[in-house]
Design an enzyme around this catalytic site. Sequence first.
Site, PDB file in Angstrom:
ATOM      1  N   ASN A  22      -4.705  -6.322   1.926  1.00  0.00           N
ATOM      2  CA  ASN A  22      -3.702  -5.833   0.985  1.00  0.00           C
ATOM      3  C   ASN A  22      -3.598  -4.336   1.163  1.00  0.00           C
ATOM      4  O   ASN A  22      -4.389  -3.565   0.614  1.00  0.00           O
ATOM      5  CB  ASN A  22      -4.110  -6.189  -0.446  1.00  0.00           C
ATOM      6  N   GLU A  23      -2.609  -3.942   1.954  1.00  0.00           N
ATOM      7  CA  GLU A  23      -2.442  -2.532   2.299  1.00  0.00           C
ATOM      8  C   GLU A  23      -1.742  -1.796   1.153  1.00  0.00           C
ATOM      9  O   GLU A  23      -1.225  -2.440   0.226  1.00  0.00           O
ATOM     10  CB  GLU A  23      -1.601  -2.423   3.585  1.00  0.00           C
ATOM     11  N   PRO A  24      -1.695  -0.448   1.192  1.00  0.00           N
ATOM     12  CA  PRO A  24      -1.001   0.307   0.139  1.00  0.00           C
ATOM     13  C   PRO A  24       0.401  -0.260  -0.077  1.00  0.00           C
ATOM     14  O   PRO A  24       1.103  -0.580   0.875  1.00  0.00           O
ATOM     15  CB  PRO A  24      -0.938   1.724   0.720  1.00  0.00           C
TER      16      PRO A  24
ATOM     17  N   SER B 112       0.749  -3.007  -1.964  1.00  0.00           N
ATOM     18  CA  SER B 112       0.560  -4.407  -2.391  1.00  0.00           C
ATOM     19  C   SER B 112       0.582  -4.489  -3.917  1.00  0.00           C
ATOM     20  O   SER B 112      -0.085  -3.705  -4.595  1.00  0.00           O
ATOM     21  CB  SER B 112      -0.792  -4.935  -1.901  1.00  0.00           C
TER      22      SER B 112
END
Length: 655
Positions: free
Chosen positions: A162-164, A166
């Site tokens: 879950n990258e920035p 998300s």
Amino acid sequence: MTATEPLTPSRFEHVPLTVFRDSVEASRAVAAEIAALIRERQAQSRRAVLGLATGSTPLSLYAELIRLHREEGLSFRNVVTFNLDEYCGLSADHPQSYNQFMRVHLFEHVDIPEDATHIPDGTRPSHEIDAMARAYEEAIHAAGGIDFQILGIGRTGHIGFNEPGSARRSRTRLVALDALTRRDAAGDFGGEEHTPSYAVTMGVRTILEARRVVLMAWGEHKAEVVRQAVEGAVTAQLPASFLQEHDACRFVLDANAAGALTRYRTPWLLGPLDDQGLEWDERMTRRAILWLSNKTGKAILKLTDDDYNEAGLQDLLRVYGSAYEANLAGFYQMQHTITGWPGGRDPARTKPGDAPVRPLRASSAGVFPKRVLVLSPHPDDDVISMGGTLCRLVEHGHEVHVAYQVSGSNAVSDESLWRALLFARDAGFSTPEAARRIDEALASFSSTGVLAASADQERWKGLIRRHEALAAARECGVPAGRLHFLDLPFYRSALPRRRQLGAEDIARMVRLLEEIQPHLIFAAGDLDDPHGTHRLCLRALAEALKASAGQPWVGETELWLYRGAWAEWAADEIDMAVPLSPQEVLRRRRAIFRHETQKDQALFLGDDRREFWQRTEDRSRRLAERYNAIGLAEYEAIEAFKRYSPEAFLQLTPL
Ligand code: F6R
């Protein structure tokens, strides 16, 4: 600074923490919790549902779980697992797939039933991923939900993938990987261009629904993102910050990953040090004064009582009585780090009134010339990190040896080797057998654009770096007879993030140390390099010193750490600062230029795409500016070192 019990949260921290001395101790504690859960469920004839992570972080945890299984009878027959994520496009048996990772590092070594393990399927075509993701969520639900979720944290602040950006309510889905995440993984895939761009990951909400969550983080390179996740606001820009909203989440850190938290970096902001079991020793005093000078933009000797009071440093003022006294203490500490004589002076040429040999130990003042050993993990770290100091040590008449610990062949592009082979072939410098092998390599490059992997290729690339190192050392005046190419075998084995030291690595280091019996050792203390090679090289030195502990020279040797290509020591950590003249900076630049094949490597490594000489110069100039800003002399550039006692190394727990 560490404790094995959860710390009482400081007013800056929004999530409970436990901080251990190192990742081995920390992993043991987490493994014990997991084992207790599994056993408790066994007693109730119930299953334990674990959420698992991959990456370098949980390796020591899995090793400990395997040990508990083998030596203490911990059975996994009642365990069900769900992994966080999987790269897209990699089949389950691809060596870098997370499927494979889990088999190699855990599943194959314990008695978990095969149908009890779940990992998202990265091979599905994109139109099937939604349905697969829904089925994954349903399977978690059907298993009764996750009891214990293990997490690592990426430098982007991701949990799972879950990258920035998300959302808090995201669930299992297809995601694009952040550029920084791909760069961090590039070492495992042999370059960024071969690194997957997409993954399937459990969502933030999926993770937050676990009944208990433990996020683990090791190493200095995680310190800043850990600080933001623990002390910052809850934001989708840093998905790990959502964990602050979980009622049973804990961060388990090693001392390095915890190092940027307010309680360690600026503990005076939490109140009097006494109350925290800390004291205003030299190092803490210096750190606070440098922090204050930086914050106010004033030179140290201009700081006033008001500055101390307004910044919350009343406690320090109380200890010293006045800003004037505290300022002098901090100022002289910094002044005394500076020396133009990194190996000490020739006593025969020392006149009365010459500056003392500080910061070297007084006991070594009479030893001249000194045997100096510079350990360079890769063949260019010596000149990149301490090229100016190296030249000075040679010029001052010391016996300077440089040992290159690994061959560095991994960082030579196929293109560079291809040109070297063309040169060898066209210049006709080869035996018929060599010519055949060169032709074979050239043919593989022409047809595929990459050289077929082979022992030849590795050796040739190592040779290229060796020749570059010879040329650079020559620039610094180190004779070829004092260069030692150790070619430590750990570097050749396995993937960068999974390497381990072996007996032969240590044996080669021991032989080198015994041959030279150095008075001074300079080694890379850069524990943050992207491949982990520097960390292992330092560990190899520590182990070799341990093995040589009975030798008389070991007690006499002084050990200095330079910081490596990626970062500089913080000013408060520096024990020796060697100023360079503009000419010395240019000479160092010429030496770094000799490492021609590394020019394009800068494009692939880390977030900073400048070439190595540029990083080195910016870094050493910035440090000189920092010294000047606190009120010390104005130098062109400074190279910095931190003192390490071999004894401190010897106390490190084994990996
Ligand atoms: C792994 C995962 C990632 C990693 C994170 C840290 O399944 O989902 O979130 O936990 O990227 O990776 P390492 O541990 O390699 O630093």
